[in-house]
Write a protein that holds these residues in place. Structure first.
Motif, short mmCIF file in Angstrom:
data_model
loop_
_atom_site.label_atom_id
_atom_site.label_comp_id
_atom_site.label_asym_id
_atom_site.label_seq_id
_atom_site.Cartn_x
_atom_site.Cartn_y
_atom_site.Cartn_z
N GLY A 119 0.80 -1.21 0.00
CA GLY A 119 0.00 0.00 0.00
C GLY A 119 0.84 1.26 0.00
N ASP A 120 2.10 1.13 -0.45
CA ASP A 120 3.01 2.27 -0.46
C ASP A 120 2.91 2.97 -1.82
OD1 ASP A 120 5.02 4.11 -0.18
OD2 ASP A 120 6.67 2.65 -0.26
N PHE A 121 1.88 3.75 -1.99
CA PHE A 121 1.64 4.35 -3.29
C PHE A 121 2.52 5.57 -3.53
CE2 PHE A 121 -2.07 1.73 -2.46
CZ PHE A 121 -2.11 1.00 -3.65
N ASP A 122 3.07 6.14 -2.47
CA ASP A 122 4.08 7.17 -2.65
C ASP A 122 5.36 6.53 -3.20
OD1 ASP A 122 2.48 9.25 -1.79
OD2 ASP A 122 3.10 9.04 0.31
N GLY A 123 5.68 5.35 -2.69
CA GLY A 123 6.82 4.61 -3.20
C GLY A 123 6.63 4.18 -4.63
N LEU A 124 5.38 3.87 -4.98
CA LEU A 124 5.08 3.49 -6.36
C LEU A 124 5.37 4.64 -7.32
CD1 LEU A 124 3.96 1.41 -8.35
CD2 LEU A 124 1.66 2.19 -7.78
N LEU A 125 5.06 5.84 -6.90
CA LEU A 125 5.34 7.01 -7.73
C LEU A 125 6.82 7.11 -8.09
CD1 LEU A 125 3.26 10.03 -6.34
CD2 LEU A 125 3.29 9.19 -8.70
N GLU A 126 7.68 6.68 -7.18
CA GLU A 126 9.12 6.83 -7.38
C GLU A 126 9.66 5.92 -8.47
OE1 GLU A 126 11.05 6.26 -3.67
OE2 GLU A 126 10.04 7.94 -2.67
N ILE A 127 8.96 4.84 -8.78
CA ILE A 127 9.48 3.91 -9.80
C ILE A 127 8.72 4.02 -11.12
CG2 ILE A 127 10.38 2.26 -8.13
CD1 ILE A 127 7.86 0.55 -8.81
N LEU A 128 7.76 4.96 -11.19
CA LEU A 128 7.02 5.16 -12.43
C LEU A 128 7.60 6.34 -13.19
CD1 LEU A 128 3.31 4.77 -11.23
CD2 LEU A 128 4.73 3.05 -12.37
N ILE A 180 -4.42 4.86 -19.46
CA ILE A 180 -4.23 5.87 -18.43
C ILE A 180 -2.82 6.43 -18.59
CG2 ILE A 180 -4.14 6.28 -15.94
CD1 ILE A 180 -6.05 3.90 -15.63
N LEU A 181 -2.73 7.75 -18.63
CA LEU A 181 -1.46 8.42 -18.92
C LEU A 181 -1.02 9.25 -17.71
CD1 LEU A 181 -2.35 9.76 -22.50
CD2 LEU A 181 -1.40 7.54 -21.88
N GLY A 182 0.24 9.07 -17.31
CA GLY A 182 0.78 9.88 -16.24
C GLY A 182 0.88 9.12 -14.92
N ASP A 183 1.96 9.38 -14.17
CA ASP A 183 2.23 8.59 -12.97
C ASP A 183 1.17 8.74 -11.88
OD1 ASP A 183 2.94 11.22 -12.51
OD2 ASP A 183 4.93 10.78 -11.69
N GLU A 184 0.67 9.94 -11.64
CA GLU A 184 -0.31 10.12 -10.57
C GLU A 184 -1.63 9.43 -10.89
OE1 GLU A 184 -0.67 14.21 -9.51
OE2 GLU A 184 1.40 14.35 -8.78
N LYS A 185 -2.07 9.51 -12.14
CA LYS A 185 -3.31 8.82 -12.52
C LYS A 185 -3.14 7.31 -12.44
CE LYS A 185 -5.04 12.46 -15.59
NZ LYS A 185 -5.42 12.82 -16.99
N VAL A 186 -1.97 6.81 -12.83
CA VAL A 186 -1.71 5.37 -12.75
C VAL A 186 -1.74 4.91 -11.30
CG1 VAL A 186 0.10 3.62 -13.01
CG2 VAL A 186 -0.50 5.12 -14.93
N VAL A 187 -1.15 5.67 -10.41
CA VAL A 187 -1.15 5.30 -8.99
C VAL A 187 -2.58 5.25 -8.45
CG1 VAL A 187 -0.57 6.13 -6.67
CG2 VAL A 187 1.18 6.07 -8.45
N ARG A 188 -3.40 6.23 -8.82
CA ARG A 188 -4.79 6.23 -8.35
C ARG A 188 -5.53 4.99 -8.84
NH1 ARG A 188 -4.58 11.95 -9.25
NH2 ARG A 188 -5.60 11.74 -11.28
N PHE A 189 -5.29 4.62 -10.12
CA PHE A 189 -5.99 3.45 -10.65
C PHE A 189 -5.46 2.17 -10.01
CE2 PHE A 189 -6.97 0.07 -13.64
CZ PHE A 189 -8.32 0.32 -13.85
N ALA A 190 -4.15 2.08 -9.79
CA ALA A 190 -3.58 0.89 -9.15
C ALA A 190 -4.17 0.71 -7.75
CB ALA A 190 -2.06 1.01 -9.09
#
Length: 290
Positions: free
Chosen positions: A183-192, A213-223
């Motif tokens: 559930g570390d979605f801030d960490g997920l942002l770092e590798i996208l 879906i385009l862009g790291d923040e939108k991808v994190v929200r969908f994930a």
């Protein structure tokens, strides 16, 4: 009757051709089976070059399928992705499943005409002479040469950025899996990659984005939203070879939800995620044994 041993020597190559042309495990297996039936009926000595004969038969069967397949895919709900091939990691798998069979590359091939796709795969991937390809697509050898050239140019222009370092790719995939499971979605942002693209194929049967879906923040929200469909208490999450590169398989046997993820990695960051969630595209996999 034609020689069974000779057909078996060609089987893996024939399946590889069929899968790359159709993007479907089921269609590839059907084409190889039909080629086997025709091979059985062939009198001994009828085929001077068994490899060329069988290549032509399988390729023509798959080429003929592409027209109706394209019509079905135009009405498909959401992005269409190939049926994934999931294997254990091993050198023999990597020889069979090279970059031409990656999910993102097969998605690029979907944009080619059936003749361009067939010519490109047969010539550039399997080194089939233009004269033999001409018999498959019903064109002249010169026309086939032009088809392959156009396809090659488009593939080069649209092929995804990717790392050739498997270790780099695996580290990014491991980080992705660790982040989503924790559930570390801030960490997920770092590798996208900031311009990451997420394609999800649910086929209208399960929850999936109907547009890329385009862009790291939108991808994190969908994930984050997607992971709510999996019960962390019963879910199994594994890193496996997905179409020749490290990918992720999620299986929730209790909830009945499964997903296979393929990735492209460039300079240590994930640039593309292909998520196959449509249960019909996963039924060929023995997910319970993974």
């Amino acid at each position: 009757m034609a020689d069974l041993a000779e057909f078996e020597r060609q089987r893996k190559r024939l399946w590889g051709i069929a899968y790359r042309i159709t993007g479907s495990v089921a269609d590839a297996e059907d084409a190889v089976q039909e080629a086997w039936l025709r091979w059985q009926q062939l009198p001994d000595g009828e085929a001077d070059d068994p490899k060329a004969y069988l290549t032509t038969v399988v390729s023509r069967l798959c080429y003929d399928q592409l027209g109706s397949a394209r019509a079905r895919r135009e009405s498909y709900v959401g992005p269409w992705l190939p049926e994934p091939v999931v294997t254990e990691s091993g050198p023999e798998d990597r020889v069979t499943l090279d970059e031409s069979v990656g999910l993102a590359m097969l998605t690029v091939l979907e944009r080619l005409t059936p003749a361009e796709r067939t010519a490109f795969i047969l010539h550039d991937v399997f080194s089939v002479p233009f004269k033999e390809i001409a018999e498959v697509v019903g064109r002249t050898p010169d026309s086939v040469r032009q088809l392959a050239s156009r396809a090659r140019q488009r593939v080069r222009a649209e092929a995804p950025r990717r790392s050739v370092d498997r270790g780099e790719h695996r580290r990014a995939v491991d980080a992705f899996l660790s982040a989503v499971l924790g559930g570390d979605f801030d960490g997920l942002l770092e590798i996208l990659d900031p311009e990451v693209v997420w394609r999800s194929d649910g086929g209208g049967k399960v929850m999936a984005a109907r547009l890329p879906i385009l862009g790291d923040e939108k991808v994190v929200r969908f994930a984050r939203r997607l992971m709510r469909d999996f019960d962390p208490e019963t879910m199994h999450a594994l890193v496996r070879e997905v179409n020749g590169s490290p990918g992720v398989v999620l299986v929730d046997p209790v909830g009945g939800q499964s997903a296979v993820f393929g990735f492209n990695v460039h300079r240590g960051l994930i640039t593309e995620v292909d998520a196959v969630i449509n249960p019909e595209k996963l039924r060929h996999l023995d997910l319970g044994s993974l």
